[in-house]
Motif scaffolding. Structure first.
Motif, mmCIF file in Angstrom:
data_model
loop_
_atom_site.group_PDB
_atom_site.id
_atom_site.type_symbol
_atom_site.label_atom_id
_atom_site.label_comp_id
_atom_site.label_asym_id
_atom_site.label_seq_id
_atom_site.Cartn_x
_atom_site.Cartn_y
_atom_site.Cartn_z
ATOM 1 N N MET A 8 -5.596 42.393 -41.227
ATOM 2 C CA MET A 8 -4.781 43.557 -41.533
ATOM 3 C C MET A 8 -5.632 44.715 -42.073
ATOM 4 N N LYS A 9 -6.641 44.369 -42.913
ATOM 5 C CA LYS A 9 -7.496 45.406 -43.489
ATOM 6 C C LYS A 9 -8.186 46.230 -42.416
ATOM 7 N N GLN A 10 -8.648 45.549 -41.354
ATOM 8 C CA GLN A 10 -9.392 46.267 -40.325
ATOM 9 C C GLN A 10 -8.492 47.274 -39.606
ATOM 10 N N TRP A 11 -7.208 46.947 -39.408
ATOM 11 C CA TRP A 11 -6.311 47.877 -38.729
ATOM 12 C C TRP A 11 -5.929 49.034 -39.641
ATOM 13 N N MET A 12 -5.765 48.757 -40.921
ATOM 14 C CA MET A 12 -5.523 49.840 -41.879
ATOM 15 C C MET A 12 -6.727 50.773 -41.910
ATOM 16 N N GLY A 13 -7.918 50.188 -41.852
ATOM 17 C CA GLY A 13 -9.132 50.999 -41.818
ATOM 18 C C GLY A 13 -9.204 51.856 -40.574
ATOM 19 N N LEU A 14 -8.787 51.318 -39.438
ATOM 20 C CA LEU A 14 -8.776 52.103 -38.204
ATOM 21 C C LEU A 14 -7.821 53.279 -38.337
ATOM 22 N N VAL A 15 -6.636 53.036 -38.879
ATOM 23 C CA VAL A 15 -5.671 54.122 -39.096
ATOM 24 C C VAL A 15 -6.256 55.150 -40.063
ATOM 25 N N ALA A 16 -6.864 54.686 -41.155
ATOM 26 C CA ALA A 16 -7.467 55.598 -42.140
ATOM 27 C C ALA A 16 -8.552 56.452 -41.487
ATOM 28 N N ARG A 17 -9.381 55.818 -40.672
ATOM 29 C CA ARG A 17 -10.451 56.531 -39.979
ATOM 30 C C ARG A 17 -9.902 57.609 -39.050
ATOM 31 N N LEU A 18 -8.927 57.246 -38.234
ATOM 32 C CA LEU A 18 -8.407 58.179 -37.235
ATOM 33 C C LEU A 18 -7.593 59.307 -37.857
ATOM 34 N N VAL A 19 -6.768 58.983 -38.842
ATOM 35 C CA VAL A 19 -5.956 60.025 -39.485
ATOM 36 C C VAL A 19 -6.851 60.997 -40.255
ATOM 37 N N VAL A 57 -4.237 64.047 -51.973
ATOM 38 C CA VAL A 57 -4.331 62.753 -52.674
ATOM 39 C C VAL A 57 -4.178 61.614 -51.669
ATOM 40 N N GLY A 58 -3.227 61.730 -50.756
ATOM 41 C CA GLY A 58 -3.060 60.707 -49.720
ATOM 42 C C GLY A 58 -4.309 60.561 -48.865
ATOM 43 N N LEU A 59 -4.893 61.675 -48.467
ATOM 44 C CA LEU A 59 -6.116 61.624 -47.658
ATOM 45 C C LEU A 59 -7.304 61.117 -48.484
ATOM 46 N N LEU A 60 -7.309 61.406 -49.777
ATOM 47 C CA LEU A 60 -8.330 60.861 -50.674
ATOM 48 C C LEU A 60 -8.225 59.340 -50.727
ATOM 49 N N LEU A 61 -7.009 58.819 -50.807
ATOM 50 C CA LEU A 61 -6.813 57.369 -50.834
ATOM 51 C C LEU A 61 -7.293 56.728 -49.525
ATOM 52 N N LEU A 62 -7.009 57.364 -48.390
ATOM 53 C CA LEU A 62 -7.492 56.839 -47.111
ATOM 54 C C LEU A 62 -9.017 56.861 -47.060
ATOM 55 N N SER A 63 -9.618 57.922 -47.591
ATOM 56 C CA SER A 63 -11.082 58.019 -47.630
ATOM 57 C C SER A 63 -11.661 56.921 -48.517
ATOM 58 N N GLY A 64 -11.012 56.684 -49.649
ATOM 59 C CA GLY A 64 -11.456 55.621 -50.552
ATOM 60 C C GLY A 64 -11.373 54.252 -49.895
ATOM 61 N N TRP A 65 -10.344 54.034 -49.102
ATOM 62 C CA TRP A 65 -10.215 52.779 -48.361
ATOM 63 C C TRP A 65 -11.451 52.571 -47.488
ATOM 64 N N LEU A 66 -11.885 53.635 -46.825
ATOM 65 C CA LEU A 66 -13.039 53.536 -45.924
ATOM 66 C C LEU A 66 -14.346 53.309 -46.679
ATOM 67 N N VAL A 67 -14.411 53.738 -47.909
ATOM 68 C CA VAL A 67 -15.600 53.476 -48.719
ATOM 69 C C VAL A 67 -15.675 51.984 -49.046
ATOM 70 N N VAL A 68 -14.539 51.393 -49.385
ATOM 71 C CA VAL A 68 -14.496 49.984 -49.770
ATOM 72 C C VAL A 68 -14.559 49.069 -48.547
ATOM 73 N N TRP A 69 -13.809 49.400 -47.501
ATOM 74 C CA TRP A 69 -13.742 48.572 -46.283
ATOM 75 C C TRP A 69 -14.099 49.421 -45.060
ATOM 76 N N PRO A 70 -15.373 49.704 -44.865
ATOM 77 C CA PRO A 70 -15.777 50.605 -43.779
ATOM 78 C C PRO A 70 -15.759 49.983 -42.381
ATOM 79 N N ARG A 71 -15.821 48.669 -42.286
ATOM 80 C CA ARG A 71 -15.878 48.029 -40.967
ATOM 81 C C ARG A 71 -14.494 47.984 -40.336
ATOM 82 N N THR A 72 -14.353 48.640 -39.191
ATOM 83 C CA THR A 72 -13.078 48.719 -38.497
ATOM 84 C C THR A 72 -13.289 48.457 -37.010
ATOM 85 N N PRO A 73 -12.222 48.088 -36.318
ATOM 86 C CA PRO A 73 -12.355 47.896 -34.870
ATOM 87 C C PRO A 73 -12.719 49.202 -34.172
ATOM 88 N N TRP A 74 -13.349 49.054 -33.037
ATOM 89 C CA TRP A 74 -13.682 50.184 -32.159
ATOM 90 C C TRP A 74 -14.502 51.253 -32.874
#
Length: 175
Positions: A1-12, A124-141
């Motif tokens: 699930m984390k990897q898909w959330m990371g993909l969404v965070a990356r793309l958004v 703030v929402g985009l900051l949280l998504l950015s923070g997610w990518l700092v902690v869990w940077p490995r995502t599909p594709w």
């Protein structure tokens, strides 16, 4: 699930950066005017920041969408969002009524203070998504998996806390 959330965070987040920067690049004077309107930076650096910011935004956005240097782009993204939140809050606290300049425009406008809560909440929402990518940077594709594959047997920050290089959860029962 984390990897898909990371993909969404990356793309958004990446998509927002690309759009925000691309809108400003054709009109550099508007970007400079937006930076100046905050009245936070010395006038001597306002033009450089106003001209560089849209390019930096597009670079961060493209890297995030491609999944290239994701953790570092997440850090830069988070730092920019913190700066933008502080800037908007500062303008609000000082009674300035300015267009944030986030997606072009900039300068003084009427009733901008009504928009400040929404702009801060968005950032703030985009900051949280950015923070997610700092902690869990490995995502599909992502190009990170190709350009920066993890070292054999590596575990920890380079793999994103319990994920293999494809972003798949690893079993803790493995050797």
């Amino acid at each position: 699930m984390k990897q898909w959330m990371g993909l969404v965070a990356r793309l958004v987040t990446g998509g927002v950066w690309i759009v925000a920067g691309a809108i400003k690049i054709p009109d550099p004077s508007s970007s400079v005017r937006a930076v100046r309107a905050y009245e936070l930076l010395p006038e001597s650096v306002v033009p450089a920041v106003g001209l560089a910011l849209p390019v930096v935004e597009v670079v961060i956005g493209v890297c995030l969408v491609l999944g290239l240097l994701t953790r570092w782009m997440g850090v830069l993204s988070a730092l920019l969002f913190v700066a933008f939140i502080v800037g908007i809050a500062s303008a609000w606290a000082r009674g300035l009524s300015i267009d944030c300049g986030c997606f072009g425009g900039g300068g003084e406008i009427e009733d901008a203070t009504a928009k400040y809560p929404w702009e801060i909440a968005r950032d703030v929402g985009l900051l949280l998504l950015s923070g997610w990518l700092v902690v869990w940077p490995r995502t599909p594709w992502s190009l990170d998996a190709v350009v920066l594959p993890p070292r054999a047997g590596a575990d920890g920050p380079t793999q994103g806390h319990g994920e293999d290089w494809n972003g798949q959860e690893q079993s803790r029962e493995e050797g």
